[in-house]
Write an enzyme that holds these catalytic residues in place. Structure first.
Site, PDB file in Angstrom:
ATOM      1  CE  LYS A 188      10.438  12.509   4.985  1.00 20.66           C
ATOM      2  NZ  LYS A 188      10.125  13.119   3.673  1.00 20.66           N
ATOM      3  CE1 TYR A 252      15.807  15.193  14.789  1.00 21.45           C
ATOM      4  CE2 TYR A 252      15.570  13.712  12.923  1.00 21.45           C
ATOM      5  CZ  TYR A 252      15.554  14.991  13.438  1.00 21.45           C
ATOM      6  OH  TYR A 252      15.271  16.030  12.621  1.00 21.45           O
ATOM      7  CD  GLU A 264      25.037   4.093   2.455  1.00 18.96           C
ATOM      8  OE1 GLU A 264      25.932   4.764   1.902  1.00 18.96           O
ATOM      9  OE2 GLU A 264      25.247   2.988   2.973  1.00 18.96           O
TER      10      GLU A 264
HETATM   11  P1  TAP Z   1      17.927  15.726   2.369  1.00 16.99           P
HETATM   12  O1  TAP Z   1      17.535  17.141   2.338  1.00 16.99           O
HETATM   13  O2  TAP Z   1      18.919  15.292   3.373  1.00 16.99           O
HETATM   14  O3  TAP Z   1      16.563  14.902   2.513  1.00 16.99           O
HETATM   15  C1  TAP Z   1      16.558  13.510   2.569  1.00 16.99           C
HETATM   16  C2  TAP Z   1      15.337  13.060   3.347  1.00 16.99           C
HETATM   17  O4  TAP Z   1      15.437  13.531   4.687  1.00 16.99           O
HETATM   18  C3  TAP Z   1      14.020  13.598   2.788  1.00 16.99           C
HETATM   19  O5  TAP Z   1      13.033  12.606   2.900  1.00 16.99           O
HETATM   20  C4  TAP Z   1      13.758  14.763   3.715  1.00 16.99           C
HETATM   21  O6  TAP Z   1      12.408  15.163   3.799  1.00 16.99           O
HETATM   22  C5  TAP Z   1      14.239  14.237   5.036  1.00 16.99           C
HETATM   23  N1  TAP Z   1      14.533  15.320   5.982  1.00 16.99           N
HETATM   24  C6  TAP Z   1      14.863  16.607   5.704  1.00 16.99           C
HETATM   25  N2  TAP Z   1      15.028  17.308   6.846  1.00 16.99           N
HETATM   26  C7  TAP Z   1      14.797  16.442   7.869  1.00 16.99           C
HETATM   27  C8  TAP Z   1      14.785  16.576   9.282  1.00 16.99           C
HETATM   28  N3  TAP Z   1      15.061  17.734   9.883  1.00 16.99           N
HETATM   29  N4  TAP Z   1      14.499  15.480  10.026  1.00 16.99           N
HETATM   30  C9  TAP Z   1      14.195  14.304   9.426  1.00 16.99           C
HETATM   31  N5  TAP Z   1      14.171  14.131   8.094  1.00 16.99           N
HETATM   32  C10 TAP Z   1      14.479  15.178   7.315  1.00 16.99           C
HETATM   33  O7  TAP Z   1      18.512  15.237   0.968  1.00 16.99           O
HETATM   34  P2  TAP Z   1      17.904  15.469  -0.467  1.00 16.99           P
HETATM   35  O8  TAP Z   1      18.063  16.898  -0.810  1.00 16.99           O
HETATM   36  O9  TAP Z   1      16.556  14.838  -0.574  1.00 16.99           O
HETATM   37  O10 TAP Z   1      18.891  14.565  -1.363  1.00 16.99           O
HETATM   38  C11 TAP Z   1      20.134  14.987  -1.722  1.00 16.99           C
HETATM   39  C12 TAP Z   1      21.205  14.445  -0.798  1.00 16.99           C
HETATM   40  O11 TAP Z   1      21.110  13.033  -0.686  1.00 16.99           O
HETATM   41  C13 TAP Z   1      22.585  14.710  -1.322  1.00 16.99           C
HETATM   42  O12 TAP Z   1      23.419  15.155  -0.298  1.00 16.99           O
HETATM   43  C14 TAP Z   1      23.049  13.344  -1.818  1.00 16.99           C
HETATM   44  O13 TAP Z   1      24.430  13.179  -1.848  1.00 16.99           O
HETATM   45  C15 TAP Z   1      22.392  12.438  -0.853  1.00 16.99           C
HETATM   46  N6  TAP Z   1      22.280  11.072  -1.421  1.00 16.99           N
HETATM   47  C16 TAP Z   1      23.126  10.123  -0.959  1.00 16.99           C
HETATM   48  C17 TAP Z   1      23.064   8.853  -1.483  1.00 16.99           C
HETATM   49  C18 TAP Z   1      24.012   7.797  -0.971  1.00 16.99           C
HETATM   50  S1  TAP Z   1      23.667   6.266  -1.306  1.00 16.99           S
HETATM   51  N7  TAP Z   1      25.067   8.077  -0.291  1.00 16.99           N
HETATM   52  C19 TAP Z   1      22.149   8.538  -2.469  1.00 16.99           C
HETATM   53  C20 TAP Z   1      21.305   9.536  -2.922  1.00 16.99           C
HETATM   54  C21 TAP Z   1      21.380  10.821  -2.364  1.00 16.99           C
HETATM   55  P3  TAP Z   1      11.887  16.345   2.823  1.00 16.99           P
HETATM   56  O14 TAP Z   1      11.703  15.674   1.540  1.00 16.99           O
HETATM   57  O15 TAP Z   1      10.645  16.849   3.411  1.00 16.99           O
HETATM   58  O16 TAP Z   1      12.965  17.387   2.806  1.00 16.99           O
END
Ligand code: TAP
Length: 497
Positions: A188, A252, A264
């Site tokens: 996803k 979950y 991650e």
């Molecule tokens: P999130 O808001 O955590 O979203 C990540 C994924 O989770 C998206 O596909 C999102 O779907 C899904 N998601 C959101 N709420 C959910 C729920 N209640 N149940 C299941 N899935 C859910 O992160 P983001 O804003 O996309 O990305 C930024 C974050 O990612 C930052 O904290 C960053 O540090 C972290 N990140 C970490 C790494 C590594 S390798 N450590 C690399 C890149 C990014 P939706 O798109 O619909 O919200």
């Protein structure tokens, strides 16, 4: 290359917007779609199929069927390797269009997508493909009369839920080792950036991946993401995203089939610059790269500059000069080094952090205001706060934007204590001319990656992931990256003496 040439290519793009399930592109069971926007203009790019729990059921059924049939899971590793190498070649052949799609969907500069994200994704697919027919099992030292082997088997059906900051590169980071090991994969993408994962699915078909082995489900986290996290037919869930959502995946799993979960997560990475550093410019270049590359929307962004008082003023002058060379603008303009933030809501969140920094007494010495307002996009330039203390919100929470918090220290011990005083432990950098200091600090800092005199996440040969609240359950990249997608199995054979 001119921005105008790129605009002509944008007009010719026809992105795939349907879900990919069981080997075909299709609508969702509900028939619903959602808009994906161009962050640089705020305009709609495409209406994309919105998957939910019913589509997750369909994808899991296709994935399990493929896994049981063995068309991929029991294919000889060298043959799986060939398919994945073909996929990497196809990604390379389409690199310019994929980079354009990534830039349009995410807001990052086109040249960053072309010169960083695409080579990264291609290299990742190749690395894991090449690895898979070179991983051996073990024969254990058993008593006479017994032969015991430990073999690695694919876990089965893997779910991957990913963020929007490096959509294709993170897709590759999960897809390559999961598929190389023989699993079926359901991915996803983030709701903001679904387009390149769908394009990759089309290339996987061309590469010869059997039906059902890969599904790509665009949709929302609360519906599709949660359904994957709770599904009884998914054996392993690999998540990259925020720490907050990472916790949900543990819940979950606990409330469903205890699927393996790897997380991650976020970071608040320290960059330490010690007294006596002779040449400040290379450090300033790396500090800029660490916090400004990818608009600062990088989990390992070096967002806390911890600097020795003796050189702080001189360093900040060089850092500000360097930051001024990072041009903010249209992601399709080749001169642009900082493109658009992912969306207006994210910009507003970052502006909230900037207000909190001011309110808590930090000194804003650069940036802090939205730019390019006429574009309709979400732009913010390099922003620096001096006089930050490590208890302020801007030092503790992940801002995920081009905002640097400068914390002044008086000793090596204090620098280490401040660096480690964080919920996170993803990455850290140390800049020093003293090898002893470098070595001591690399040992003392609690982070998954410590870079010395550079900002680096390493390459595919080394593991990537976090300590503390930056990660859980394993590592990506390197041979460690295969572990989450396999189960060790003991085969114990009693033989006649
Ligand atoms: P999130 O808001 O955590 O979203 C990540 C994924 O989770 C998206 O596909 C999102 O779907 C899904 N998601 C959101 N709420 C959910 C729920 N209640 N149940 C299941 N899935 C859910 O992160 P983001 O804003 O996309 O990305 C930024 C974050 O990612 C930052 O904290 C960053 O540090 C972290 N990140 C970490 C790494 C590594 S390798 N450590 C690399 C890149 C990014 P939706 O798109 O619909 O919200």
């Amino acid at each position: 290359m001119e921005a105008l040439d790129l605009r002509a290519r944008v007009a010719a793009l026809t992105p795939e917007t349907r879900a990919f399930i069981g080997g075909t592109f299709c609508d969702s069971a509900s028939g619903r779609r959602f808009a994906t926007l161009n962050p640089a203009t705020g305009q709609k790019l495409a209406d994309v199929v919105e998957c939910d729990a019913a589509d997750v059921d369909r994808a899991v059924a296709a994935a399990r069927k493929a896994f049981a049939a063995g068309t991929w899971s029991r294919m000889a590793p060298k043959d799986r390797k060939r398919v994945l190498l073909r996929l990497a070649d196809l990604v390379e052949a389409h690199a310019e269009d994929l980079a354009l799609l990534e830039s349009l969907d995410n807001g990052k500069p086109y040249l960053d997508a072309l010169n960083a994200d695409l080579p990264d994704a291609i290299e990742t697919i190749r690395w894991h493909a090449e690895t898979i027919d070179k991983i051996w099992g073990q024969v254990s030292p058993t008593p006479p009369g017994v032969v015991s082997m430990v073999v690695r088997e694919p876990v089965g059906v893997v779910g991957a839920v990913i963020p929007w900051n490096f959509p294709l590169a993170i897709t590759a980071m999960k897809l390559a080792p999961a598929l190389a090991a023989g699993n079926s994969l359901i991915l996803k993408p983030a709701e903001q950036t679904p387009l390149t994962a769908l394009a990759l699915a089309a290339l996987a078909v061309e590469a010869g991946l059997p039906d059902g082995v890969l599904s790509v489900l665009p949709g929302f986290g609360e519906t599709a993401g949660q359904a994957m996290g709770r599904h009884m037919g998914i054996d392993c869930l690999s998540f990259t995203g925020s720490t907050e959502v990472g916790r949900y995946f543990l819940k979950y799993s606990a409330e469903s089939n205890l699927k393996k979960v790897t997380l991650e997560l976020g970071g608040k990475s320290p960059v330490i610059v010690m007294d006596g550093l002779r040449n400040l410019q290379p450090a300033a270049d790396q500090i800029a790269m660490g916090i400004l590359f990818s608009q600062g929307e990088n989990c390992s962004a070096g967002s806390r500059l911890i600097v020795h008082r003796a050189i702080k003023d001189r360093l900040l002058e060089v850092v500000q000069e360097t930051f001024r060379t990072w041009t903010v603008g249209d992601p399709l303009d080749p001169a642009t080094k900082i493109g658009a933030l992912i969306e207006e809501r994210h910009l507003q969140r970052i502006l909230g952090f900037i207000e909190s920094g001011k309110a808590q007494g930090a000194r804003l010495i650069m940036g802090g205001e939205r730019l390019q307002t006429a574009s309709g996009g979400a732009f913010l330039g390099p922003t620096i706060f001096d006089g930050v203390t490590n208890d302020m919100q801007i030092a503790r929470e992940e801002i995920f934007g081009p905002v640097l918090s400068v914390i002044t220290v008086d000793s090596e011990e204090e620098a280490i204590a401040v660096a480690n005083d964080s919920d996170y432990g993803l990455a850290a950098s140390v800049h020093t001319d003293d090898l002893h200091v470098a070595h001591r600090m690399a040992g003392a800092i609690r982070a998954g990656t410590v870079s010395v005199n550079c900002f680096s996440e390493g390459d595919n040969s080394v593991p990537f992931g976090g300590f503390k609240m930056s990660g859980f359950g394993g590592r990506e990249k390197g041979l460690f990256g295969h572990e989450q997608y396999t189960e060790p199995k003991t085969i114990w054979i009693q033989i006649e003496a």
